[in-house]
Scaffold this motif. Structure first.
Motif, PDB file in Angstrom:
ATOM      1  N   TYR A 143      -2.603   6.677 -11.500  1.00 23.57           N
ATOM      2  CA  TYR A 143      -2.496   5.527 -10.591  1.00 23.57           C
ATOM      3  C   TYR A 143      -3.780   5.451  -9.776  1.00 23.57           C
ATOM      4  O   TYR A 143      -4.165   6.423  -9.126  1.00 23.57           O
ATOM      5  CB  TYR A 143      -1.337   5.700  -9.624  1.00 23.57           C
ATOM      6  CG  TYR A 143       0.043   5.480 -10.164  1.00 23.57           C
ATOM      7  CD1 TYR A 143       0.732   4.288  -9.931  1.00 23.57           C
ATOM      8  CD2 TYR A 143       0.690   6.471 -10.899  1.00 23.57           C
ATOM      9  CE1 TYR A 143       2.015   4.089 -10.396  1.00 23.57           C
ATOM     10  CE2 TYR A 143       1.982   6.288 -11.378  1.00 23.57           C
ATOM     11  CZ  TYR A 143       2.646   5.093 -11.119  1.00 23.57           C
ATOM     12  OH  TYR A 143       3.927   4.901 -11.587  1.00 23.57           O
ATOM     13  N   ILE A 144      -4.425   4.297  -9.781  1.00 20.62           N
ATOM     14  CA  ILE A 144      -5.524   4.027  -8.851  1.00 20.62           C
ATOM     15  C   ILE A 144      -5.150   2.737  -8.132  1.00 20.62           C
ATOM     16  O   ILE A 144      -5.290   1.643  -8.667  1.00 20.62           O
ATOM     17  CB  ILE A 144      -6.879   3.900  -9.561  1.00 20.62           C
ATOM     18  CG1 ILE A 144      -7.215   5.195 -10.306  1.00 20.62           C
ATOM     19  CG2 ILE A 144      -7.982   3.572  -8.552  1.00 20.62           C
ATOM     20  CD1 ILE A 144      -8.522   5.159 -11.069  1.00 20.62           C
ATOM     21  N   ASP A 145      -4.614   2.878  -6.930  1.00 16.41           N
ATOM     22  CA  ASP A 145      -4.032   1.750  -6.205  1.00 16.41           C
ATOM     23  C   ASP A 145      -4.954   1.253  -5.105  1.00 16.41           C
ATOM     24  O   ASP A 145      -5.465   2.048  -4.300  1.00 16.41           O
ATOM     25  CB  ASP A 145      -2.691   2.161  -5.587  1.00 16.41           C
ATOM     26  CG  ASP A 145      -1.637   2.470  -6.630  1.00 16.41           C
ATOM     27  OD1 ASP A 145      -1.868   2.155  -7.816  1.00 16.41           O
ATOM     28  OD2 ASP A 145      -0.588   3.029  -6.272  1.00 16.41           O
ATOM     29  N   ASP A 146      -5.164  -0.050  -5.078  1.00 13.15           N
ATOM     30  CA  ASP A 146      -5.976  -0.661  -4.031  1.00 13.15           C
ATOM     31  C   ASP A 146      -5.131  -0.812  -2.769  1.00 13.15           C
ATOM     32  O   ASP A 146      -4.278  -1.695  -2.674  1.00 13.15           O
ATOM     33  CB  ASP A 146      -6.472  -2.026  -4.502  1.00 13.15           C
ATOM     34  CG  ASP A 146      -7.458  -2.661  -3.526  1.00 13.15           C
ATOM     35  OD1 ASP A 146      -7.591  -2.145  -2.395  1.00 13.15           O
ATOM     36  OD2 ASP A 146      -8.091  -3.682  -3.878  1.00 13.15           O
ATOM     37  N   LEU A 147      -5.370   0.059  -1.815  1.00 15.44           N
ATOM     38  CA  LEU A 147      -4.604   0.063  -0.563  1.00 15.44           C
ATOM     39  C   LEU A 147      -5.448  -0.391   0.622  1.00 15.44           C
ATOM     40  O   LEU A 147      -5.076  -0.196   1.781  1.00 15.44           O
ATOM     41  CB  LEU A 147      -4.063   1.478  -0.284  1.00 15.44           C
ATOM     42  CG  LEU A 147      -3.202   2.110  -1.378  1.00 15.44           C
ATOM     43  CD1 LEU A 147      -2.745   3.504  -0.943  1.00 15.44           C
ATOM     44  CD2 LEU A 147      -2.003   1.239  -1.716  1.00 15.44           C
ATOM     45  N   ARG A 148      -6.571  -1.018   0.350  1.00 11.59           N
ATOM     46  CA  ARG A 148      -7.504  -1.344   1.430  1.00 11.59           C
ATOM     47  C   ARG A 148      -6.919  -2.323   2.442  1.00 11.59           C
ATOM     48  O   ARG A 148      -7.099  -2.155   3.656  1.00 11.59           O
ATOM     49  CB  ARG A 148      -8.806  -1.892   0.848  1.00 11.59           C
ATOM     50  CG  ARG A 148      -9.623  -0.879   0.054  1.00 11.59           C
ATOM     51  CD  ARG A 148     -10.816  -1.554  -0.606  1.00 11.59           C
ATOM     52  NE  ARG A 148     -10.369  -2.593  -1.531  1.00 11.59           N
ATOM     53  CZ  ARG A 148     -11.169  -3.583  -1.975  1.00 11.59           C
ATOM     54  NH1 ARG A 148     -12.422  -3.652  -1.566  1.00 11.59           N
ATOM     55  NH2 ARG A 148     -10.696  -4.485  -2.820  1.00 11.59           N
ATOM     56  N   ASP A 149      -6.221  -3.348   1.956  1.00 10.74           N
ATOM     57  CA  ASP A 149      -5.625  -4.315   2.885  1.00 10.74           C
ATOM     58  C   ASP A 149      -4.572  -3.654   3.762  1.00 10.74           C
ATOM     59  O   ASP A 149      -4.537  -3.873   4.978  1.00 10.74           O
ATOM     60  CB  ASP A 149      -4.999  -5.480   2.099  1.00 10.74           C
ATOM     61  CG  ASP A 149      -6.030  -6.512   1.658  1.00 10.74           C
ATOM     62  OD1 ASP A 149      -6.739  -7.048   2.524  1.00 10.74           O
ATOM     63  OD2 ASP A 149      -6.142  -6.760   0.449  1.00 10.74           O
ATOM     64  N   GLU A 150      -3.709  -2.852   3.135  1.00  8.24           N
ATOM     65  CA  GLU A 150      -2.680  -2.157   3.894  1.00  8.24           C
ATOM     66  C   GLU A 150      -3.304  -1.176   4.887  1.00  8.24           C
ATOM     67  O   GLU A 150      -2.840  -1.051   6.031  1.00  8.24           O
ATOM     68  CB  GLU A 150      -1.743  -1.405   2.940  1.00  8.24           C
ATOM     69  CG  GLU A 150      -0.594  -0.701   3.652  1.00  8.24           C
ATOM     70  CD  GLU A 150       0.347   0.021   2.705  1.00  8.24           C
ATOM     71  OE1 GLU A 150       1.331   0.619   3.187  1.00  8.24           O
ATOM     72  OE2 GLU A 150       0.101  -0.002   1.477  1.00  8.24           O
ATOM     73  N   PHE A 151      -4.352  -0.503   4.473  1.00  5.81           N
ATOM     74  CA  PHE A 151      -5.032   0.453   5.342  1.00  5.81           C
ATOM     75  C   PHE A 151      -5.555  -0.237   6.589  1.00  5.81           C
ATOM     76  O   PHE A 151      -5.350   0.226   7.725  1.00  5.81           O
ATOM     77  CB  PHE A 151      -6.163   1.127   4.567  1.00  5.81           C
ATOM     78  CG  PHE A 151      -6.885   2.214   5.305  1.00  5.81           C
ATOM     79  CD1 PHE A 151      -6.214   3.098   6.126  1.00  5.81           C
ATOM     80  CD2 PHE A 151      -8.264   2.377   5.146  1.00  5.81           C
ATOM     81  CE1 PHE A 151      -6.884   4.122   6.796  1.00  5.81           C
ATOM     82  CE2 PHE A 151      -8.940   3.391   5.801  1.00  5.81           C
ATOM     83  CZ  PHE A 151      -8.255   4.256   6.636  1.00  5.81           C
ATOM     84  N   ALA A 152      -6.233  -1.361   6.392  1.00  6.34           N
ATOM     85  CA  ALA A 152      -6.821  -2.074   7.524  1.00  6.34           C
ATOM     86  C   ALA A 152      -5.753  -2.666   8.433  1.00  6.34           C
ATOM     87  O   ALA A 152      -5.796  -2.509   9.664  1.00  6.34           O
ATOM     88  CB  ALA A 152      -7.757  -3.167   7.027  1.00  6.34           C
TER      89      ALA A 152
END
Length: 412
Positions: free
Chosen positions: A60-69
């Motif tokens: 799994y390589i999940d884009d969590l950038r929006d949630e992180f910010a």
């Protein structure tokens, strides 16, 4: 019978690459590698292929950038959190998000355990495992670095490199960068290696190549740059009039801050596990956002609400640093913080110049600053009678006079 499954927090570096193979052999289990995209940029290139080649059954390589910010950086910045007066908690705030997603994957995949490559001397082990305990107490956590068997097999990096070569695991390990680096959307941290000597100067000309996000202040432009940040209820929603998402705000501010050499911190901090450690941080965008948010609060937040919130900053920062993001006390503090931000709305203008973030103006439709009351000239509102200050001072001085009188009597 189907093999047990373990979800591993995987970065692709030497440690987690070796751990992936070691877990598979030691536990005779399927290893599901998980990498959170929280702003590492090109560090993610080729990770899926590498993990599969090392023995992962799934990646799994999940884009969590929006949630992180939006759900982690922004709420924390509303609190004004600053650990030990310097650290903007860039690594600390990322760990609960990573662990949260690991738990989600473990449940979706029917895994019985999650694993991480944090050492037994650091803070990250605590952050990962406290998050798992809060969200999924039924899931086992495996920490290889705390296993005597693992440490006996790998007493040093030389043994890990030899193990990787033996098993055909591609790793990049050299003396070219004798320090460890951790990057995300909020910052980059550097520690260990040459940085373990607190007298070592990473800002010296010979060491400039270590930094990634920012130029040195000496090399920053000679011309200052102005930037305007618009806030709504404590969150930055626009830069220079352009509406942006939290992720876009962080990316834009990182670009501006890095250009002007802003956000470098070199400190010796107190780890939760009891030791002091030296860390060097680059937080260009976060430093701008932190300064702008505070200036916005100065114009719009009630005095006693601000002082109450400020009295809790150290507690809030320590909870984040120590890994208690999902603890009930942090959630309770967040409710107070969120309420305190209801009127933190308006625009802040800053001047960026050679490592400095300089206030250059602030305005708000809900400003609590009234120039007619604050003026040193005649008050047209007559809201403040200067003569009233006499009684105010007398009342506040009463206990001081009584205390001094008692002391003087005792000396006679």
């Amino acid at each position: 019978m189907a093999k047990e499954k373990i979800v591993l927090a995987y970065s692709g570096g030497l440690d987690t690459s070796v751990i992936l193979k070691w877990l598979k052999e030691t536990y005779d289990a399927e290893i599901i590698a998980f990498t959170a995209d929280i702003g590492q940029k090109d560090e993610l290139d080729g990770l899926e292929e590498k993990a599969l080649a090392t023995g992962a059954s799934k990646v799994y390589i999940d884009d969590l950038r929006d949630e992180f910010a939006q759900d982690f950086i922004y709420p924390m910045f509303q609190s004004g959190a600053l650990y030990e007066g310097q650290y903007l908690l860039g690594t600390s705030i990322a760990r609960p998000l990573i662990a949260k997603r690991m738990v989600d994957i473990a449940r979706a995949e029917g895994a019985t355990a999650i694993a991480h490559g944090a050492t037994g001397k650091g803070n990250d082990q605590v952050r990962f495992e406290l998050t798992a305990a809060a969200l999924a107490p039924e899931i086992q956590v495996i920490a290889p670095w705390r296993s005597e068997e693992f440490r006996n097999q790998f007493p040093g990096r030389a043994e890990m490199i030899a193990y990787a070569e033996k098993h055909g695991i591609p790793v990049q390990a050299s003396a070219a960068k004798p320090y460890s680096m951790d990057r995300n959307l909020l910052h980059i941290s550097f520690e260990s290696g040459m940085l373990e000597d607190p007298w070592f100067d990473p800002s010296a000309d010979a060491n400039k190549g270590m930094y990634v996000l920012s130029v040195s202040p000496e090399d920053a432009p000679d011309q200052a740059e102005y930037v305007e940040l618009q806030f709504e209820q404590g969150d930055c929603v626009a830069i220079n009039g352009e509406q942006l998402s939290p992720l876009q705000v962080m990316e834009k501010l990182n670009e501006l801050g890095g250009k002007h050499g802003i956000g470098r911190v070199d400190m010796v901090e107190n780890r939760f596990v009891g030791m002091k450690s030296r860390g060097v941080y680059e937080t260009p965008g976060g430093t701008i956002l932190f300064t702008a948010h505070r200036k916005m609060e100065s114009l719009t937040m009630d005095r006693d609400v601000m002082h109450l919130r400020d009295s809790l900053i150290s507690k809030y920062a320590t909870l984040v640093y120590n890994g208690f993001w999902f603890a009930p006390e942090r959630l309770a503090l967040q409710a107070l913080v969120t309420e305190s931000q209801r009127n933190v709305s308006g625009t802040v203008r800053l001047k960026l110049y050679k490592g400095n973030v300089i206030g250059a103006g602030v305005k708000s439709p809900v400003s609590l600053y009234n120039p007619d009351i604050a003026t040193m000239e005649a008050d047209p509102t007559q809201a403040y009678d200067q003569a009233d200050a006499t009684g105010f001072i007398h009342l506040n001085a009463l206990r001081l006079k009584v205390s001094t009188g008692v002391e003087q009597s005792a000396k006679r």
